[in-house]
Design an enzyme around this catalytic site. Structure first.
Site, short mmCIF file in Angstrom:
data_model
loop_
_atom_site.label_atom_id
_atom_site.label_comp_id
_atom_site.label_asym_id
_atom_site.label_seq_id
_atom_site.Cartn_x
_atom_site.Cartn_y
_atom_site.Cartn_z
N TYR A 289 -6.23 40.30 31.40
CA TYR A 289 -7.09 41.41 31.17
C TYR A 289 -7.36 42.25 32.35
O TYR A 289 -7.62 43.49 32.02
CB TYR A 289 -8.59 40.50 31.10
CG TYR A 289 -9.00 40.38 29.77
CD1 TYR A 289 -8.40 39.45 28.84
CD2 TYR A 289 -10.05 40.94 29.16
CE1 TYR A 289 -8.72 39.07 27.50
CE2 TYR A 289 -10.46 40.79 27.68
CZ TYR A 289 -9.80 39.69 27.07
OH TYR A 289 -10.21 39.71 25.78
N GLU A 296 -5.10 50.65 30.92
CA GLU A 296 -5.92 51.51 30.32
C GLU A 296 -6.53 52.65 31.07
O GLU A 296 -6.61 53.83 30.85
CB GLU A 296 -7.08 50.97 29.57
CG GLU A 296 -6.76 50.12 28.39
CD GLU A 296 -7.82 49.24 27.92
OE1 GLU A 296 -9.19 49.63 27.97
OE2 GLU A 296 -7.77 47.92 27.33
#
Length: 365
Positions: A289, A296
């Site tokens: 994560y 991102e």
């Protein structure tokens, strides 16, 4: 333990179970009791009426094995009862560390059980709890659409698993064959399947919203909307971004996570649990994560100057303000919100991990 000099010692009776110790102090009209456990030694001091009349009585007991430092006691008109929790659930051969029993200590025959009797008592209690649980569950109204929901969720998770498996295998094979060159055309090769899977993921928000699944709405909302913003807006609308190497890392992190998440939920629909899969599902997010969020963030940072230069999605406020607001400004705000959403999701996943993998309480024997 021997009583302290010039102090009166009350009569104390004791009994045990696998997980608890019971002490009954023969003092009536007890006032101001001071009872603590320090370094595995119980310290007792209280004003009360005992064998030597109304006086201050005290004693100490060094336990044979470790106990919890917290204790519970109850004062009645005739006596004082103390309950101590053992750190480990097992049967003690005696109460005190010293082999010779203190003169003031004696078995409490009203509560005394040998080990086999205690085990039978525990089994009877567990059976009673099991029957009560069955009775409670039988009172809960059954959902007539339960099987239909489970079939629907099974198929949804199966389709998503197959989609992300295709993405992962395709990217892995291309990486072995083409090496780093596979980074730069990841979007053109994988985007159609990623579009399909991430569009389908909106169903997860709907499932949580209408109560088909019990997962909280906010984490699902943040993950689905966040990924789709990056996929459809940042990558899908800017051709210059589609040939960036960062696309590979974004897609790869997403696919590895889902490669274990969807099978876990799929098997849960048919009441199957694989311990290894459960452990991976609630552990693999720890590195992936943050890495996915970092990938991102890099894509956003690379996209900001492109959106700023091209003016794509920028707009001008009406007169009299007449100010042009560039879309790159919103990307900078979203960059901050990305890590806020990451924190919320990590906290949610940490709670889930503790719930599924946390230390399980040992059953009382």
């Amino acid at each position: 333990m021997q009583s302290q000099s010039r102090s009166l010692t009350p009569h104390v009776h004791w009994a045990q179970r696998h997980s608890e110790l019971y002490l009954r102090v023969e003092l009536s009209d007890v006032q101001s009791p001071e009872i603590t456990i320090t370094d595995n030694v119980l310290h007792f001091k209280a004003q009360g009426h005992g064998a030597k009349g109304d006086n201050v009585y005290e004693f100490q007991l060094a336990f044979l094995e470790p106990v919890m430092p917290q204790l519970v006691y109850k004062v009645t008109q005739r006596q004082l009862n103390i309950t101590v929790q053992k750190k480990e659930s097992n049967w003690w051969e005696r109460l005190t560390k010293q082999e010779r029993r203190p003169l003031f200590l004696a078995p409490d025959f009203d509560r005394w059980l040998d080990e086999s009797d205690a085990e039978m008592e525990l089994k009877a209690k567990e059976e009673e709890e099991r029957i009560n649980k069955i009775r409670i569950e039988s009172r809960v109204p059954k959902d007539p659409f339960r099987q239909l929901k489970r079939g629907y969720l099974f198929m949804y998770n199966l389709v998503q698993f197959l989609g992300f498996s295709w993405i992962f295998v395709n990217m892995t094979v291309r990486l072995f064959i083409l090496g780093k060159d596979s980074f730069y055309d990841t979007f053109h090769t994988i985007s159609d399947m990623m579009y399909f899977c991430q569009t389908l993921a909106f169903i997860e928000i709907l499932n949580s919203l209408v109560g088909i699944v019990r997962s909280p709405l906010v984490p699902s909302l943040l993950q689905v909307l966040g990924r789709n913003f990056v996929l459809f807006i940042v990558l899908g609308n800017v051709e210059e971004m589609q040939s960036k190497a960062v696309v590979f890392f974004v897609f790869y992190c997403w696919s590895i996570i889902e490669l274990f998440r969807y099978p876990f939920y799929m098997l849960s629909c048919i009441d199957i649990e694989w311990k290894l899969l459960t452990w991976i599902r609630y552990t693999i997010w720890i590195p992936l994560y943050p890495l996915g969020a970092l990938a991102e963030a890099v894509s956003l940072i690379q996209a900001i100057p492109i959106f700023s230069e091209t003016g794509k999605f920028s707009f001008t406020l009406p007169y009299p303000m007449s100010t042009t607001i560039k879309f790159s400004f919103f990307l900078q705000i979203y960059l901050v919100l990305l890590f806020l959403g990451l924190f919320i999701n990590l906290r949610h996943l940490y709670k889930q991990r503790r719930q599924h993998l946390g230390s399980k309480k040992r059953k009382m024997k």
